[in-house]
Design a protein around this motif. Structure first.
Motif, PDB file in Angstrom:
ATOM      1  N   LEU A   1       0.822  -1.212   0.000  1.00 39.85           N
ATOM      2  CA  LEU A   1       0.000   0.000   0.000  1.00 39.85           C
ATOM      3  C   LEU A   1       0.858   1.264   0.000  1.00 39.85           C
ATOM      4  O   LEU A   1       0.509   2.263  -0.621  1.00 39.85           O
ATOM      5  CB  LEU A   1      -0.910   0.032   1.235  1.00 39.85           C
ATOM      6  N   ILE A   2       1.964   1.208   0.702  1.00 39.30           N
ATOM      7  CA  ILE A   2       2.856   2.362   0.771  1.00 39.30           C
ATOM      8  C   ILE A   2       3.816   2.365  -0.421  1.00 39.30           C
ATOM      9  O   ILE A   2       4.103   3.408  -1.010  1.00 39.30           O
ATOM     10  CB  ILE A   2       3.633   2.356   2.102  1.00 39.30           C
ATOM     11  N   GLY A   3       4.306   1.194  -0.778  1.00 37.41           N
ATOM     12  CA  GLY A   3       5.324   1.078  -1.822  1.00 37.41           C
ATOM     13  C   GLY A   3       4.825   1.362  -3.227  1.00 37.41           C
ATOM     14  O   GLY A   3       5.558   1.922  -4.039  1.00 37.41           O
ATOM     15  N   ALA A   4       3.597   0.983  -3.542  1.00 37.15           N
ATOM     16  CA  ALA A   4       3.085   1.179  -4.910  1.00 37.15           C
ATOM     17  C   ALA A   4       3.036   2.655  -5.310  1.00 37.15           C
ATOM     18  O   ALA A   4       3.546   3.020  -6.366  1.00 37.15           O
ATOM     19  CB  ALA A   4       1.725   0.515  -5.069  1.00 37.15           C
TER      20      ALA A   4
ATOM     21  N   ALA B   1       5.414   4.515  -8.100  1.00 43.38           N
ATOM     22  CA  ALA B   1       4.833   5.303  -9.198  1.00 43.38           C
ATOM     23  C   ALA B   1       5.459   6.695  -9.247  1.00 43.38           C
ATOM     24  O   ALA B   1       5.749   7.210 -10.323  1.00 43.38           O
ATOM     25  CB  ALA B   1       3.318   5.400  -9.037  1.00 43.38           C
ATOM     26  N   ASN B   2       5.681   7.290  -8.087  1.00 45.39           N
ATOM     27  CA  ASN B   2       6.330   8.609  -8.053  1.00 45.39           C
ATOM     28  C   ASN B   2       7.759   8.526  -8.566  1.00 45.39           C
ATOM     29  O   ASN B   2       8.208   9.414  -9.291  1.00 45.39           O
ATOM     30  CB  ASN B   2       6.304   9.185  -6.646  1.00 45.39           C
TER      31      ASN B   2
ATOM     32  N   PRO C   1       3.764  11.314 -10.862  1.00 44.56           N
ATOM     33  CA  PRO C   1       3.423  11.847  -9.539  1.00 44.56           C
ATOM     34  C   PRO C   1       1.926  11.752  -9.277  1.00 44.56           C
ATOM     35  O   PRO C   1       1.114  12.160 -10.102  1.00 44.56           O
ATOM     36  CB  PRO C   1       3.879  13.300  -9.595  1.00 44.56           C
ATOM     37  N   ILE C   2       1.594  11.175  -8.148  1.00 43.57           N
ATOM     38  CA  ILE C   2       0.183  10.990  -7.813  1.00 43.57           C
ATOM     39  C   ILE C   2      -0.160  11.630  -6.476  1.00 43.57           C
ATOM     40  O   ILE C   2      -1.125  11.266  -5.852  1.00 43.57           O
ATOM     41  CB  ILE C   2      -0.192   9.492  -7.806  1.00 43.57           C
ATOM     42  N   ALA C   3       0.681  12.563  -6.036  1.00 42.22           N
ATOM     43  CA  ALA C   3       0.418  13.229  -4.766  1.00 42.22           C
ATOM     44  C   ALA C   3      -0.853  14.062  -4.884  1.00 42.22           C
ATOM     45  O   ALA C   3      -0.977  14.886  -5.783  1.00 42.22           O
ATOM     46  CB  ALA C   3       1.596  14.110  -4.378  1.00 42.22           C
ATOM     47  N   PRO C   4      -1.799  13.840  -3.987  1.00 43.78           N
ATOM     48  CA  PRO C   4      -3.049  14.607  -4.060  1.00 43.78           C
ATOM     49  C   PRO C   4      -2.841  16.046  -3.595  1.00 43.78           C
ATOM     50  O   PRO C   4      -1.934  16.340  -2.818  1.00 43.78           O
ATOM     51  CB  PRO C   4      -3.979  13.855  -3.101  1.00 43.78           C
ATOM     52  N   ASP C   5      -3.685  16.915  -4.068  1.00 43.91           N
ATOM     53  CA  ASP C   5      -3.675  18.306  -3.642  1.00 43.91           C
ATOM     54  C   ASP C   5      -4.678  18.427  -2.501  1.00 43.91           C
ATOM     55  O   ASP C   5      -5.886  18.471  -2.736  1.00 43.91           O
ATOM     56  CB  ASP C   5      -4.055  19.215  -4.815  1.00 43.91           C
TER      57      ASP C   5
END
Length: 144
Positions: free
Chosen positions: A62-65, A69-70, A75-79
């Motif tokens: 859950l943390i590693g995926a 990807a980043n 980058p999939i960091a939410p705003d």
């Protein structure tokens, strides 16, 4: 109402949903365990060394995926329009809710409903209604 076409990703969303469903099905078929994150984390933090390996592997995934990807340039960091205090308070409140509901959205929503659990259907309906109400109040009544 308009759709943010840059964020509208039905193919990726479908793929992600299928992967979550397959992972939940494999966990119940091969381990006899429900893929509820609160139960997995709770079992890890309980101090018991029983079934420790798969719990660590599940949470590491859950943390590693997203971290992978980043690293790969997606980058999939939410705003998130909130401060750390609000985020920690929200997380604490979610934790309390999972204790009262005897499970979290993943356990009830993904696994419980697929098993035909009426309790999970009711819990998921309450989770969703509470989320809708929270967004409505924070955006329309509180001016957020």
């Amino acid at each position: 109402m308009s759709i943010d076409t840059a964020s509208f990703t039905p193919g990726l969303s479908l793929t992600g949903g299928l992967m979550i469903g397959a992972a939940a099905a494999m966990l119940v078929l091969f381990n006899g365990r429900i893929a509820g994150i609160s139960g997995i984390l709770g079992g890890l933090l309980s101090g018991s060394h029983k079934m420790l390996g798969w719990r660590i592997a599940f949470l590491a995934g859950l943390i590693g995926a997203p971290a992978l990807a980043n690293l790969l340039g997606d980058p999939i960091a939410p705003d998130i329009e909130a401060g750390w205090v609000q985020i920690l308070l929200a997380g604490f409140m979610v934790g309390i809710g999972t204790r009262y509901a005897s499970g979290c959205t993943s356990g009830h929503g993904v696994c419980g409903i697929s098993r035909g659990s009426v309790r999970s259907l009711v819990a998921t309906a309450i989770f969703m209604a509470t989320g809708f109400l929270t967004v409505f109040v924070s955006r329309h009544l509180l001016g957020g």
